[in-house]
Motif scaffolding. Structure first.
Motif, PDB file in Angstrom:
ATOM      1  N   THR A  53       0.815  -1.210   0.000  1.00  0.00           N
ATOM      2  CA  THR A  53       0.000   0.000   0.000  1.00  0.00           C
ATOM      3  C   THR A  53       0.851   1.262   0.000  1.00  0.00           C
ATOM      4  N   PHE A  54       1.906   1.279   0.782  1.00  0.00           N
ATOM      5  CA  PHE A  54       2.703   2.495   0.916  1.00  0.00           C
ATOM      6  C   PHE A  54       3.888   2.563  -0.050  1.00  0.00           C
ATOM      7  N   TYR A  55       4.217   1.440  -0.682  1.00  0.00           N
ATOM      8  CA  TYR A  55       5.359   1.438  -1.606  1.00  0.00           C
ATOM      9  C   TYR A  55       4.993   0.806  -2.943  1.00  0.00           C
ATOM     10  N   TYR A  56       3.709   0.855  -3.305  1.00  0.00           N
ATOM     11  CA  TYR A  56       3.281   0.153  -4.521  1.00  0.00           C
ATOM     12  C   TYR A  56       3.981   0.636  -5.793  1.00  0.00           C
ATOM     13  N   HIS A 112      -4.509   9.003  -0.610  1.00  0.00           N
ATOM     14  CA  HIS A 112      -3.310   8.166  -0.461  1.00  0.00           C
ATOM     15  C   HIS A 112      -2.595   8.008  -1.801  1.00  0.00           C
ATOM     16  N   SER A 170      -0.909  11.487  -2.596  1.00  0.00           N
ATOM     17  CA  SER A 170       0.247  11.839  -1.766  1.00  0.00           C
ATOM     18  C   SER A 170       1.416  10.886  -1.995  1.00  0.00           C
ATOM     19  N   THR A 171       1.129   9.597  -2.200  1.00  0.00           N
ATOM     20  CA  THR A 171       2.201   8.634  -2.445  1.00  0.00           C
ATOM     21  C   THR A 171       2.969   8.969  -3.717  1.00  0.00           C
ATOM     22  N   THR A 229       4.909  12.461  -3.556  1.00  0.00           N
ATOM     23  CA  THR A 229       6.130  12.342  -2.756  1.00  0.00           C
ATOM     24  C   THR A 229       7.223  11.605  -3.514  1.00  0.00           C
ATOM     25  N   ARG A 230       6.847  10.546  -4.211  1.00  0.00           N
ATOM     26  CA  ARG A 230       7.841   9.708  -4.876  1.00  0.00           C
ATOM     27  C   ARG A 230       8.323  10.303  -6.201  1.00  0.00           C
ATOM     28  N   PHE A 232      -3.041   1.687  -8.737  1.00  0.00           N
ATOM     29  CA  PHE A 232      -2.817   1.236  -7.361  1.00  0.00           C
ATOM     30  C   PHE A 232      -3.552  -0.069  -7.108  1.00  0.00           C
ATOM     31  N   TRP A 273      -6.928  -0.803   0.022  1.00  0.00           N
ATOM     32  CA  TRP A 273      -6.687   0.221   1.037  1.00  0.00           C
ATOM     33  C   TRP A 273      -7.437  -0.116   2.311  1.00  0.00           C
TER      34      TRP A 273
END
Length: 447
Positions: A43-46, A100, A103-104, A107-108, A389, A395
């Motif tokens: 979820t946070f590094y997909y 999510h 923002s993911t 940021t990346r 995603f 999620w």
């Protein structure tokens, strides 16, 4: 004859308690290690697991490069006093699911521009108060902009109007436009750079009637046509990026959506109620106006509206001021596509990106459009990919399973050992009492 207590009853009962505790602890650890943690990692590094689709194709950096992060049709819903708790919870979760994804990737990927291609909300028929509520949710939960000073410049966020924000041509009103512009800016505007320009326009009014003055709809049609005509006349030598909501016309079979128009009343089909794409005449006018009747212009077209998504090239027909459409991909196909902006013979035409919706049922998609500056040709080389995603259940599962795993481990490693200790003391006390009487001792009476 005296009956003796089985000698190992205490040990057996304590062993049973401890075996149950150890079993629950193993299950709790297994839930965390094999379910909760893998879900959280995905979820946070997909983007790491989909690096071919969820990353810019080249790590080389040029200050002239454009990195456009694109989102289509979030269509966030609202609640009323009669809305059920389940629906309210679903709306809350959907907001954070979309937030999510945003923002993911921001940021990346560190984009230079972010474009949301219209239909920010699910209905143009909502009240002004409800529009304000959804606008706050949109800004605070989903597309949150950084407030603290950044080391690198914050990306430019462009919010386009869609038919579910202001209505189709005949449904557009001053009130709907005013409240949209209050929160998200003008319907028609341009962002310029040294080598590019992003032209944003209200495509819902383009095919509207110039005689439709009942609520001032004709004014919006004149506004957008005048706006486009002014920028068509500019002798711009860089790359033009058109950004709008409704896609340009495409024949049946090119994309999943096919041409569809419906109208109000019987006024010769002039008052548009709904349209899947712009009319063929309007589309040809836009292509010729911005990219030249000779096909010498360079650029890309970005739009939403067709939730399934589509990728095509508009190519100039030999000897005619007309353009044909070449299909590339459509639907949920996983693809990355490279487009040479110099209009070489091998890659002729103007690329049009119709974004697949970022809604959960379509997979939580984002479009990555990079314009890499080529110092040799003094032009851009575009690449595009769709980064999914996954459905919103992923999620939800991540957070629900994480909460369950934390609770299970607290119970297994804190709650059950405490209960075991209480059980051990109770059983030990009971056994001591039995042994006292079995030994034949006489109870003593204390004053």
């Amino acid at each position: 004859m005296r009956r003796r207590q089985p000698p190992l009853v205490t040990a057996v009962r304590l062993a049973d308690y401890r075996l149950t505790t150890r079993t629950v602890q193993f299950l709790a650890i297994g839930l965390a290690v094999f379910v909760a943690i893998p879900l959280a990692i995905y979820t946070f590094y997909y983007p790491i697991f989909r690096s071919d689709l969820c990353n810019w194709p080249s790590a080389t950096y040029n200050p002239r490069d454009l990195r456009l992060l694109l989102f289509g049709d979030p269509q966030i819903r609202g609640a009323s006093t009669s809305t059920s708790l389940r629906t309210r919870l679903d709306i809350f979760g959907n907001d954070h699911y979309l937030g999510h994804i945003y923002s993911t990737l921001v940021t990346r990927l560190d984009p230079t521009h972010i474009i949301v291609a219209g239909d920010l909300f699910s209905s143009q028929w909502i009240s002004d108060d409800e529009f304000d509520v959804r606008a706050r949710r949109y800004k605070n939960r989903i597309f949150r902009q950084p407030r603290a000073p950044q080391v690198t410049p914050a990306p430019v966020l462009l919010n386009l109007s869609g038919n579910h924000d202001i209505g189709y041509a005949h449904d557009v009103t001053r009130t709907r436009v005013r409240r949209f512009e209050k929160h998200f800016g003008q319907l028609n505007f341009i962002v310029t750079g040294d080598d590019f320009r992003i032209v944003v326009f209200n495509s819902m009014s383009l095919d509207g009637s110039l005689d439709d003055n009942e609520h001032g709809q004709a004014g919006f049609t004149r506004d957008v046509r005048t706006f486009l005509e002014e920028h068509m006349k500019v002798n711009f030598e860089g790359t033009t990026i058109l950004a709008t909501h409704v896609p340009l016309h495409k024949p049946v079979g090119v994309c999943i959506d096919k041409p569809y128009f419906s109208y109000y009343g019987d006024k010769s089909g002039r008052l548009i109620r709904e349209q899947n794409m712009l009319s063929e005449g309007t589309s040809q006018w836009i292509l010729n106006g911005f990219f030249g009747e000779t096909g010498a212009g360079r650029g890309v077209i970005i739009n939403g509206h067709d939730h399934e998504g589509c990728l095509v090239r508009h190519t100039k027909m030999q000897g005619e001021p007309r353009w044909s459409v070449v299909p590339i991909a459509s639907g949920g196909t996983k693809y990355e596509y490279y487009y040479n902006n110099t209009n070489s013979d091998s890659n002729d035409g103007v690329l049009q990106v119709t974004l697949r919706s970022m809604q959960g049922e379509y997979g939580g998609n984002a479009g990555l459009l990079k314009a890499a500056w080529n110092a040799t040709t003094q032009d851009y080389m575009f690449s595009f990919s769709i980064c999914p995603f996954g459905v919103q259940h992923i999620w939800w599962a991540t957070y629900v399973v994480a909460i369950v795993a934390v609770c299970a481990n607290v119970i297994a490693f804190i709650g059950l050992p405490w209960l075991d200790e209480k059980a051990r003391r109770a059983i030990s006390g009971q056994q001591s009492s039995v042994n006292f009487f079995v030994a034949g001792a006489k109870p003593q009476k204390f004053d």
